[in-house]
Scaffold this active site. Structure first.
Site, PDB file in Angstrom:
ATOM      1  N   GLU A   1      13.339  -8.697  10.571  1.00 58.96           N
ATOM      2  CA  GLU A   1      13.041 -10.039  10.797  1.00 58.96           C
ATOM      3  C   GLU A   1      13.550 -10.952   9.583  1.00 58.96           C
ATOM      4  OE1 GLU A   1       9.994  -9.161   7.863  1.00 58.96           O
ATOM      5  OE2 GLU A   1      10.786  -7.937   9.597  1.00 58.96           O
TER       6      GLU A   1
ATOM      7  N   CYS B   1       8.924  -0.494   7.194  1.00 60.92           N
ATOM      8  CA  CYS B   1       8.677  -0.319   5.880  1.00 60.92           C
ATOM      9  C   CYS B   1       7.459   0.444   5.792  1.00 60.92           C
ATOM     10  CB  CYS B   1       8.558  -1.757   5.004  1.00 60.92           C
ATOM     11  SG  CYS B   1       9.990  -2.689   4.868  1.00 60.92           S
ATOM     12  N   LEU B   2       6.436   0.023   5.435  1.00 62.59           N
ATOM     13  CA  LEU B   2       4.942   0.694   5.497  1.00 62.59           C
ATOM     14  C   LEU B   2       4.886   1.685   6.570  1.00 62.59           C
ATOM     15  CD1 LEU B   2       2.555   1.453   3.786  1.00 62.59           C
ATOM     16  CD2 LEU B   2       1.189  -0.197   5.320  1.00 62.59           C
TER      17      LEU B   2
ATOM     18  N   HIS C   1      13.629  -4.997   6.544  1.00 62.82           N
ATOM     19  CA  HIS C   1      12.855  -5.857   7.356  1.00 62.82           C
ATOM     20  C   HIS C   1      13.881  -6.569   8.347  1.00 62.82           C
ATOM     21  CE1 HIS C   1       8.711  -6.844   5.459  1.00 62.82           C
ATOM     22  NE2 HIS C   1       9.334  -5.714   4.635  1.00 62.82           N
TER      23      HIS C   1
ATOM     24  N   GLY D   1       0.779  -1.182  -0.080  1.00 59.01           N
ATOM     25  CA  GLY D   1      -0.020   0.090   0.100  1.00 59.01           C
ATOM     26  C   GLY D   1       0.913   1.226  -0.048  1.00 59.01           C
TER      27      GLY D   1
END
Length: 777
Positions: free
Chosen positions: A188, A92-93, A186, A59
């Site tokens: 993770e 991120c987002l 990320h 998104g």
């Protein structure tokens, strides 16, 4: 004690992030979907959290519908200062939202999308987030990037703290006053270094600013036990019956008898229906094959059909070609489907399954318990149970997305097997196994033993047969020539498929997906000499000779006495998921394919494998799916148990080299084997990431159902073990109809022409086998 609130933006990596937080913090974060406004409000009123991690997701950070509850958590649309009562880490987002909602600029990355890209990162040593983290890839600080948008200006509230070494993109920001941080990578991911260190540093920053303390100890599970829309986990019901096993062993190797000799003679002869063969055709990559047919008193054939696909009533977003539902999985599930069961006596019953087929399987498996003493005498995990397939559209009953297409075939078909043979390719032993319900008494045990004696005698009388290789007349035939010879045609033409690829890449550029596993389907409907049952058997023999694979299978179901049987011929090289009796889980995703070069093992062939191993596009494809599967398994596994013992290793098959990874974990004790399926199905290697929105994009592009293709074939044992493949490299036959699926993972690095050639390559091996068999007839 206030905990960490983790916002799930319907991404496919957030549960791994939750594992990292739980392992570091000592208490599980509260994971909430981004459209659960009421849930977050209740948590806020209860002061249940003091820090927030806004997770990654598809998104755009300027769209309220993509951020959901995070809009208010960040301080409202107008930057009015609300939300200053908690610390925030944006991933991120979430990172992009911090920027975009505070006066900064976040746009399509001028350097292009970066998904599954592992890069070095430099930081300025001024941010607590990077305490103890070296700067630069040469010093070991590498991260995995999954983003199409990027920060080009932080605004007055944030300062830049880290940058990608490859293109200079801003990789981390810090608020000038508050404990708020954003990372454009990320932490993770399996390929990100120092992820736990950064999460620990964030929690330390929270403690320093008075936003809660870490707990002691590491939880085994995360949040609630619910992994599906069907409700909370069920307590294991009281066992209603005990299943006993009897068996005998005969060695056939010393006489040169093969597993193929045994199957066609004992189960696949005559009309060859209502039989199965889970076939380790590539014996170098597996040990056991399982085969069976109509059995004793417990035997059943169960076929299930979903109700018609529902109309989606939700608001949608996207362009004219690629559209998706805004928010979560809020489209209604299908109405209850129909189950048809036939027992060994031929008695049929049809019923409506209000709770679905997956739940029916769960119930059937839970109410039987296998004698542990009997099971321990066998060196394999199938101790009776269900064998067959789950079609791709069975995602309707999993924590996935309701399918929008109706399959013309059963959506699931299974045998409850109580008579089978397990073939040990290591020793050459054939284990002949019979099951009976202990409550049925001595007569059923005697029946099972009599069946074993009969089958042992049949096997001992077998003579080895030589499988004569068919003509290689089509070895050099082009895809067009093979299509003309066999009469197949693509569901989506070359131009249409390339257009779909371009639409997928546009969605990637816009930040709505990272990777799209797009597929196409070959189909024909005509009567040929190859339609006979013996020709289908010959076709499978040819497939296992020319395309030997470790997760191959032959299934034949009598769906209706008035219509032809349904036969599935599969030579899949890919394991979806294995679950052992003691709760160990293993997935082996394949992403990355290149043709082998002759002579096999020669310089050119080795060079092809080396090229694949180092190809940036294929490595990115594989990494994205590995992280997705880590996430799916994390949802049902002990905290800290998810690991990747093999990352992007080359495995070579008859016609292709493939890039294969191995992901393992330990199942939580409060979930059943079917709960694991609900959490992970369909396999991420056939969807892409993030799963939910990517499946919506796929549904908008693909014009028909995938049916058996992209689903799974395997077994669910009464001893709680299961082993499932990914249905690729398959021919599905029913009457005059034949279907062959093929596809590939579309990333921003994909070349549309090359992707078309890849599905031609993958389908050519199957078409050649069809042509050889039908030419013979």
């Amino acid at each position: 004690m206030p905990r960490t609130l983790l916002i799930d933006n319907y991404d496919s990596y957030v549960d791994v992030l939750a594992h990292v937080i739980a392992g570091v913090e000592g208490v599980a974060p509260i994971v909430v979907k981004n459209d659960d406004f009421a849930g977050v409000e209740a948590l806020r009123n209860a002061r249940a959290f003091s820090r927030v991690v806004i997770g990654p997701g598809p998104g755009t950070p300027t769209k309220d519908e993509d951020l959901g509850v995070s809009v208010e958590l960040l301080g409202g649309e107008n930057g009015d200062g609300k939300g200053c009562e908690w610390a925030i880490l944006g991933v991120c987002l979430g990172h992009q939202a911090l920027v975009a909602r505070s006066g900064g600029t976040c746009v399509k990355n001028p350097k292009g999308p970066a998904h599954g890209r592992v890069v070095g990162v430099k930081h300025d040593f001024k941010c607590i987030l990077f305490d103890g983290v070296p700067s630069g890839g040469e010093n070991g600080f590498v991260v995995t990037r999954y983003h199409s948008l990027a920060t080009t200006a932080c605004g007055a509230e944030f300062v830049e703290r880290a940058w990608a070494e490859d293109d200079g993109t801003v990789m981390a920001i810090e608020h000038v006053e508050l404990p708020r941080f954003g990372v454009q990578f990320h932490p993770e991911s399996v390929c990100t270094a120092f992820g736990e260190v950064m999460i620990r540093n964030f929690l330390r920053a929270c403690e320093n600013a008075g936003f809660g303390n870490a707990a002691l100890g590491v939880p085994r599970a995360l949040g609630d036990a619910d992994v599906s829309d069907e409700g909370a986990m069920r307590a294991v019901p009281v066992t209603t019956s005990t299943v006993r096993l009897v068996h005998d062993v005969v060695n056939v190797r010393e006489r040169g008898v093969s597993s193929e000799d045994v199957f066609w003679s004992v189960f696949g002869g005559d009309d060859g229906t209502d039989c199965f063969w889970l076939d380790t055709a590539d014996e170098s990559k597996g040990r056991f094959s399982f085969m069976g047919g109509r059995g004793g008193k417990m035997w059943r054939r169960a076929t299930f059909k979903l109700a018609h696909a529902p109309e989606c009533r939700d608001h949608t977003a996207g362009d004219e070609k690629v559209r998706w539902r805004v928010g979560g999985v809020s489209c209604a599930r299908r109405a209850p489907g129909t189950l048809t069961i036939e027992d060994a006596s031929g008695t049929k019953t049809t019923s409506t399954l209000e709770r679905g087929f997956v739940q029916w399987l769960d119930d059937e498996l839970r109410r039987r318990d296998v004698s542990k003493a009997d099971a321990s005498a066998l060196p394999f995990d199938l101790h009776g149970g269900f064998v067959g397939y789950l079609g791709y559209e069975m995602r309707d009953e999993c924590d996935s997305l309701p399918p929008t297409k109706d399959s013309p075939l059963p959506d699931a078909a299974m045998f409850l097997t109580d008579r089978f043979i397990a073939f040990d390719h290591l020793t050459g032993d054939a284990y002949i196994v019979g099951l009976y319900d202990e409550s049925d008494g001595e007569g059923e045990r005697l029946d099972a033993e009599a069946w074993i004696v009969l089958k042992k005698s049949s096997i001992e009388s077998l003579e080895p047969t030589s499988v004569r290789a068919m003509s290689d007349a089509f070895a050099s035939a082009s895809s067009a020539e093979l299509l003309e010879k066999t009469g197949f045609s693509w569901r989506r033409t070359r131009d249409e498929y390339i257009s779909d690829i371009e639409a997928s890449q546009e969605a990637i550029v816009n930040g709505d997906t990272y990777e799209v596993c797009l597929t196409n389907m070959l189909h024909r409907s005509r009567s040929t000499p190859g339609d006979r049952a013996d020709a289908l058997r010959e076709l499978y023999s040819e497939l296992r000779r020319s395309n030997a694979a470790p997760y191959a299978s032959y299934l034949s179901f009598t769906i209706d006495e008035n219509s032809p049987p349904l036969t599935v011929l599969c030579c899949s090289p890919e394991r979806f998921l294995r679950h052992t009796q003691d709760g160990a889980l293993e997935a082996k995703p394949i992403k990355g394919t290149t043709a082998r070069a002759h002579p096999l093992g020669g310089d050119a062939d080795r060079a092809a494998a080396t090229w694949l191993e180092n190809n940036a596009k294929d490595r990115a494809e594989n990494l994205m799916i590995v992280d997705l599967l880590r996430n799916d398994l994390a949802r049902v596994s002990d905290v800290g148990s998810v690991e990747v013992p093999g990352l992007m290793k080359i495995e070579s098959y008859a016609t292709v080299h493939q890039l294969v990874s191995t992901v393992r974990s330990r199942r939580r004790s409060d979930v059943s084997q079917m709960d694991v399926v609900r959490s992970t199905y369909p396999g991420g290697s056939m969807t892409g990431a993030p799963k939910i929105r990517t499946m919506e994009i796929i549904d908008a592009l693909e014009t028909g159902p995938r049916m058996v293709y992209s689903g799974s074939i395997g077994f669910f044992s009464f001893s709680s073990a299961f082993d499932l493949n990914i249905v690729i490299r398959s021919v599905v036959a029913r009457g005059d109809d034949r279907w062959i699926g093929a596809g590939g993972a579309i990333t921003i690095l994909s070349d549309p022409e090359e992707e078309w050639r890849e599905i031609e390559l993958k389908s050519a091996a199957l078409l050649r086998a069809v042509a050889r068999v039908e030419t013979k007839h």
